[in-house]
Design an enzyme around this catalytic site. Structure first.
Site, PDB file in Angstrom:
ATOM      1  N   HIS A   1       0.841  -1.205   0.000  1.00 34.16           N
ATOM      2  CA  HIS A   1       0.000   0.000   0.000  1.00 34.16           C
ATOM      3  C   HIS A   1       0.878   1.259   0.000  1.00 34.16           C
ATOM      4  O   HIS A   1       0.618   2.225  -0.726  1.00 34.16           O
ATOM      5  CB  HIS A   1      -0.889   0.055   1.249  1.00 34.16           C
ATOM      6  CG  HIS A   1      -1.883  -1.060   1.384  1.00 34.16           C
ATOM      7  ND1 HIS A   1      -1.928  -1.882   2.488  1.00 34.16           N
ATOM      8  CD2 HIS A   1      -2.876  -1.482   0.575  1.00 34.16           C
ATOM      9  CE1 HIS A   1      -2.910  -2.760   2.349  1.00 34.16           C
ATOM     10  NE2 HIS A   1      -3.507  -2.536   1.190  1.00 34.16           N
TER      11      HIS A   1
ATOM     12  N   SER B   1      -2.483  -7.868   3.217  1.00 37.88           N
ATOM     13  CA  SER B   1      -2.682  -7.726   4.666  1.00 37.88           C
ATOM     14  C   SER B   1      -3.050  -9.083   5.263  1.00 37.88           C
ATOM     15  O   SER B   1      -2.597  -9.450   6.347  1.00 37.88           O
ATOM     16  CB  SER B   1      -3.815  -6.739   4.950  1.00 37.88           C
ATOM     17  OG  SER B   1      -3.532  -5.485   4.389  1.00 37.88           O
TER      18      SER B   1
ATOM     19  N   ARG C   1      -2.050  -6.621  -8.138  1.00 39.99           N
ATOM     20  CA  ARG C   1      -0.825  -7.397  -7.914  1.00 39.99           C
ATOM     21  C   ARG C   1      -0.663  -8.445  -9.013  1.00 39.99           C
ATOM     22  O   ARG C   1       0.277  -8.409  -9.775  1.00 39.99           O
ATOM     23  CB  ARG C   1      -0.881  -8.079  -6.535  1.00 39.99           C
ATOM     24  CG  ARG C   1      -0.740  -7.105  -5.391  1.00 39.99           C
ATOM     25  CD  ARG C   1      -1.204  -7.700  -4.108  1.00 39.99           C
ATOM     26  NE  ARG C   1      -2.614  -8.066  -4.184  1.00 39.99           N
ATOM     27  CZ  ARG C   1      -3.363  -8.411  -3.167  1.00 39.99           C
ATOM     28  NH1 ARG C   1      -2.848  -8.470  -1.965  1.00 39.99           N
ATOM     29  NH2 ARG C   1      -4.638  -8.708  -3.329  1.00 39.99           N
TER      30      ARG C   1
ATOM     31  N   LYS D   1     -16.012  -8.108   6.618  1.00 37.10           N
ATOM     32  CA  LYS D   1     -14.910  -8.900   7.146  1.00 37.10           C
ATOM     33  C   LYS D   1     -14.743  -8.573   8.627  1.00 37.10           C
ATOM     34  O   LYS D   1     -15.107  -7.488   9.069  1.00 37.10           O
ATOM     35  CB  LYS D   1     -13.608  -8.530   6.415  1.00 37.10           C
ATOM     36  CG  LYS D   1     -13.688  -8.637   4.923  1.00 37.10           C
ATOM     37  CD  LYS D   1     -12.459  -7.991   4.295  1.00 37.10           C
ATOM     38  CE  LYS D   1     -12.597  -7.868   2.806  1.00 37.10           C
ATOM     39  NZ  LYS D   1     -11.539  -7.073   2.201  1.00 37.10           N
TER      40      LYS D   1
HETATM   41  O1  PNS Z   1      -9.000  -3.400   0.560  1.00 41.18           O
HETATM   42  P1  PNS Z   1     -10.250  -4.002  -0.008  1.00 41.18           P
HETATM   43  O2  PNS Z   1     -10.963  -4.790   1.076  1.00 41.18           O
HETATM   44  O3  PNS Z   1      -9.988  -4.820  -1.238  1.00 41.18           O
HETATM   45  O4  PNS Z   1     -11.201  -2.778  -0.439  1.00 41.18           O
HETATM   46  C1  PNS Z   1     -12.487  -3.005  -0.949  1.00 41.18           C
HETATM   47  C2  PNS Z   1     -13.268  -1.669  -1.124  1.00 41.18           C
HETATM   48  C3  PNS Z   1     -13.276  -0.877   0.157  1.00 41.18           C
HETATM   49  C4  PNS Z   1     -12.589  -0.847  -2.204  1.00 41.18           C
HETATM   50  C5  PNS Z   1     -14.698  -2.042  -1.590  1.00 41.18           C
HETATM   51  O5  PNS Z   1     -15.222  -3.003  -0.734  1.00 41.18           O
HETATM   52  C6  PNS Z   1     -15.639  -0.836  -1.637  1.00 41.18           C
HETATM   53  O6  PNS Z   1     -15.472   0.056  -2.418  1.00 41.18           O
HETATM   54  N1  PNS Z   1     -16.652  -0.824  -0.732  1.00 41.18           N
HETATM   55  C7  PNS Z   1     -17.612   0.243  -0.630  1.00 41.18           C
HETATM   56  C8  PNS Z   1     -19.013  -0.183  -1.029  1.00 41.18           C
HETATM   57  C9  PNS Z   1     -19.251   0.024  -2.499  1.00 41.18           C
HETATM   58  O7  PNS Z   1     -19.125   1.108  -3.027  1.00 41.18           O
HETATM   59  N2  PNS Z   1     -19.604  -1.072  -3.164  1.00 41.18           N
HETATM   60  C10 PNS Z   1     -19.838  -1.075  -4.604  1.00 41.18           C
HETATM   61  C11 PNS Z   1     -18.498  -1.119  -5.322  1.00 41.18           C
HETATM   62  S1  PNS Z   1     -18.588  -2.102  -6.723  1.00 41.18           S
END
Ligand code: PNS
Length: 167
Positions: free
Chosen positions: A23, A134, A96, A47
């Site tokens: 990150h 992570s 990645r 989660k």
């Molecule tokens: O680090 P992560 O867990 O891969 O991040 C995931 C994240 C936070 C980017 C994703 O879960 C998100 O954007 N959540 C917010 C809810 C949302 O907007 N959902 C629709 C997106 S398609």
């Protein structure tokens, strides 16, 4: 700078449970390209996070403090609503390996459908971090493995507190 000028704002969303050197590498490479980079921690993750939201934000603040144009925040609800609220034109995500691609493509296309004016920008993870997540860091330290060099030193110290007697 006025909000209507070419002020380029990117949001880098994620769980950051905790921030890794992968990150950090992405922030280091993106921050010089934009006027403001908002690192935004998702609040209502389904989660079960190891670190509370407050701890995750605190770690991000410690690690990203040297970057003057990086802001740390948290959000819930739709990412695109949050990005609009921050007047961001870009969403930043790291990729990645090919395995990330499908999930990231789904999210990027859904976000574009919801907010066509906001672009998702992908950056390839640094090759040294292309295996890093992570989740794996937590698993490795939880099983007594060495995580030095994978997370910033302050994060390593917190992880060691969480898993006393290992690492
Ligand atoms: O680090 P992560 O867990 O891969 O991040 C995931 C994240 C936070 C980017 C994703 O879960 C998100 O954007 N959540 C917010 C809810 C949302 O907007 N959902 C629709 C997106 S398609």
């Amino acid at each position: 700078m006025s909000e209507t000028s070419n002020h380029l704002v990117a949001v880098y969303p994620g769980s950051f449970d905790p921030i890794t050197n992968g990150h950090l590498d992405l922030v280091e490479r993106c921050a010089p390209l934009v006027d403001r980079l908002v690192v935004a921690v998702l609040r209502n993750a389904h989660k079960n996070p190891l670190f509370s939201l407050e701890e995750r934000v605190e770690m991000l603040r410690e690690v990203l403090q040297p970057f003057p144009n990086v802001e740390i925040d948290s959000f819930d609800g739709l990412l695109v609503d949050y990005a609009r609220h921050k007047k961001a034109q870009l969403l930043l995500r790291g990729i990645r390996a090919i395995s990330d691609y499908e999930y990231e493509l789904q999210m990027a296309l859904m976000n574009r459908r919801l907010a066509p004016e906001i672009e998702t920008m992908f950056m390839m993870a640094g090759e040294a971090y292309s295996f890093l997540s992570s989740k794996l860091v937590k698993e490795v330290i939880g099983l007594g493995g060495n995580i030095s060099g994978l997370v910033p030193p302050s994060v390593e110290a917190r992880l060691k507190q969480r898993f006393p007697g290992v690492g």
